[in-house]
Design an enzyme around this catalytic site. Structure first.
Site, PDB file in Angstrom:
ATOM      1  N   GLU A  58       2.119   4.307   0.511  1.00  0.00           N
ATOM      2  CA  GLU A  58       2.937   2.950   0.107  1.00  0.00           C
ATOM      3  C   GLU A  58       4.283   2.991   0.035  1.00  0.00           C
ATOM      4  O   GLU A  58       4.833   3.873   0.240  1.00  0.00           O
ATOM      5  CB  GLU A  58       1.939   2.602  -1.362  1.00  0.00           C
TER       6      GLU A  58
ATOM      7  N   GLU B 263      -6.021   5.707   7.650  1.00  0.00           N
ATOM      8  CA  GLU B 263      -6.686   5.722   9.063  1.00  0.00           C
ATOM      9  C   GLU B 263      -5.562   5.596  10.055  1.00  0.00           C
ATOM     10  O   GLU B 263      -5.575   5.984  10.944  1.00  0.00           O
ATOM     11  CB  GLU B 263      -7.526   4.583   9.317  1.00  0.00           C
TER      12      GLU B 263
ATOM     13  N   CYS C 200      -9.565  -1.473   6.969  1.00  0.00           N
ATOM     14  CA  CYS C 200      -9.224  -2.709   6.926  1.00  0.00           C
ATOM     15  C   CYS C 200      -9.270  -3.263   8.391  1.00  0.00           C
ATOM     16  O   CYS C 200      -9.292  -2.583   9.271  1.00  0.00           O
ATOM     17  CB  CYS C 200      -7.786  -2.698   6.011  1.00  0.00           C
TER      18      CYS C 200
ATOM     19  N   CYS D 224      -2.219   2.513   5.882  1.00  0.00           N
ATOM     20  CA  CYS D 224      -3.151   2.911   5.669  1.00  0.00           C
ATOM     21  C   CYS D 224      -3.556   4.335   6.181  1.00  0.00           C
ATOM     22  O   CYS D 224      -3.051   4.937   7.125  1.00  0.00           O
ATOM     23  CB  CYS D 224      -4.406   1.985   6.098  1.00  0.00           C
TER      24      CYS D 224
ATOM     25  N   CYS E  99      -6.519  -1.611  10.857  1.00  0.00           N
ATOM     26  CA  CYS E  99      -7.036  -0.382  10.960  1.00  0.00           C
ATOM     27  C   CYS E  99      -8.092  -0.239  12.121  1.00  0.00           C
ATOM     28  O   CYS E  99      -8.295   0.564  13.099  1.00  0.00           O
ATOM     29  CB  CYS E  99      -7.425   0.556  10.114  1.00  0.00           C
TER      30      CYS E  99
ATOM     31  N   ASN F  38      -2.924   7.242   2.751  1.00  0.00           N
ATOM     32  CA  ASN F  38      -2.118   5.842   2.762  1.00  0.00           C
ATOM     33  C   ASN F  38      -0.646   6.427   2.241  1.00  0.00           C
ATOM     34  O   ASN F  38      -0.670   7.404   1.329  1.00  0.00           O
ATOM     35  CB  ASN F  38      -2.897   5.016   1.842  1.00  0.00           C
TER      36      ASN F  38
HETATM   37  N1  THU Z   1      -6.101   1.595   2.126  1.00  0.00           N
HETATM   38  C1  THU Z   1      -6.334   2.321   3.418  1.00  0.00           C
HETATM   39  O1  THU Z   1      -5.446   3.527   3.340  1.00  0.00           O
HETATM   40  N2  THU Z   1      -7.163   2.285   4.026  1.00  0.00           N
HETATM   41  C2  THU Z   1      -8.197   1.466   3.979  1.00  0.00           C
HETATM   42  O2  THU Z   1      -9.115   1.221   4.725  1.00  0.00           O
HETATM   43  C3  THU Z   1      -7.730   0.268   2.968  1.00  0.00           C
HETATM   44  C4  THU Z   1      -6.680   0.326   2.113  1.00  0.00           C
HETATM   45  C5  THU Z   1      -4.880   1.576   1.449  1.00  0.00           C
HETATM   46  C6  THU Z   1      -3.595   0.791   1.387  1.00  0.00           C
HETATM   47  C7  THU Z   1      -3.103   0.640   0.268  1.00  0.00           C
HETATM   48  O3  THU Z   1      -2.421   1.704   0.095  1.00  0.00           O
HETATM   49  C8  THU Z   1      -4.128   0.902  -0.841  1.00  0.00           C
HETATM   50  O4  THU Z   1      -5.586   1.351  -0.027  1.00  0.00           O
HETATM   51  C9  THU Z   1      -4.797  -0.419  -1.438  1.00  0.00           C
HETATM   52  O5  THU Z   1      -5.288  -1.570  -0.546  1.00  0.00           O
END
Ligand code: THU
Length: 136
Positions: A51, A62, A93, A60, A96, A49
């Site tokens: 940010e 994925e 999520c 994310c 994704c 991920n």
């Molecule tokens: N996140 C992912 O990378 N994958 C997921 O399946 C759920 C959430 C990340 C997004 C964000 O950077 C952090 O997790 C918190 O939501």
């Protein structure tokens, strides 16, 4: 090539997720996620991920793995493993799930895992029943 989601292969992919997860850029949530995708040819692509100070721009792990795979010529997802530090295995999520469904063949396996290497296996249709298709 038929990718088998054997116990040994699953554990290996979880290990790889946990390793790549160390590169996650998650200064805002503190929730680092690693993903490893295996394509139809057995090639592996990873994502973390990423940010952003403008929170909504976060992508994310994925979806970053899918983007890397597409750039590398991936046509179909066979396995996709995702791991993070959570009490229960972390599932992709909603956004994704839709992106994974675009590339997953019907027997693709999603491996949701956590730091304890607990995991659950899902079919994409389990995670996204009735997902959007442009041409159903
Ligand atoms: N996140 C992912 O990378 N994958 C997921 O399946 C759920 C959430 C990340 C997004 C964000 O950077 C952090 O997790 C918190 O939501």
């Amino acid at each position: 090539m038929k990718e088998q989601a054997t116990e040994a292969r699953i554990k290996e992919l979880i290990e790889k997720c946990l390793e790549i997860r160390k590169n996650a850029y998650a200064p805002y949530s503190g929730f680092a996620v690693g993903a490893v995708l295996v394509d139809h040819a057995g090639r592996e692509f990873s994502g973390v991920n990423v940010e952003n100070a403008s929170f909504g721009l976060t992508v994310c792990a994925e979806r970053n793995a899918v983007a890397a795979a597409v750039a590398g010529g991936m046509k179909q997802i066979k396995l996709l493993c995702v791991a993070a530090d959570a009490p229960a295995p972390v599932t992709p999520c909603g956004a994704c799930r839709q992106v994974i469904a675009e590339f997953a063949d019907e027997d693709a396996v999603i491996i949701a895992a956590n730091l304890d290497k607990n995991y659950k296996l899902y079919k994409v249709s389990d995670l996204l029943p009735e997902g959007f298709k442009l041409k159903p």
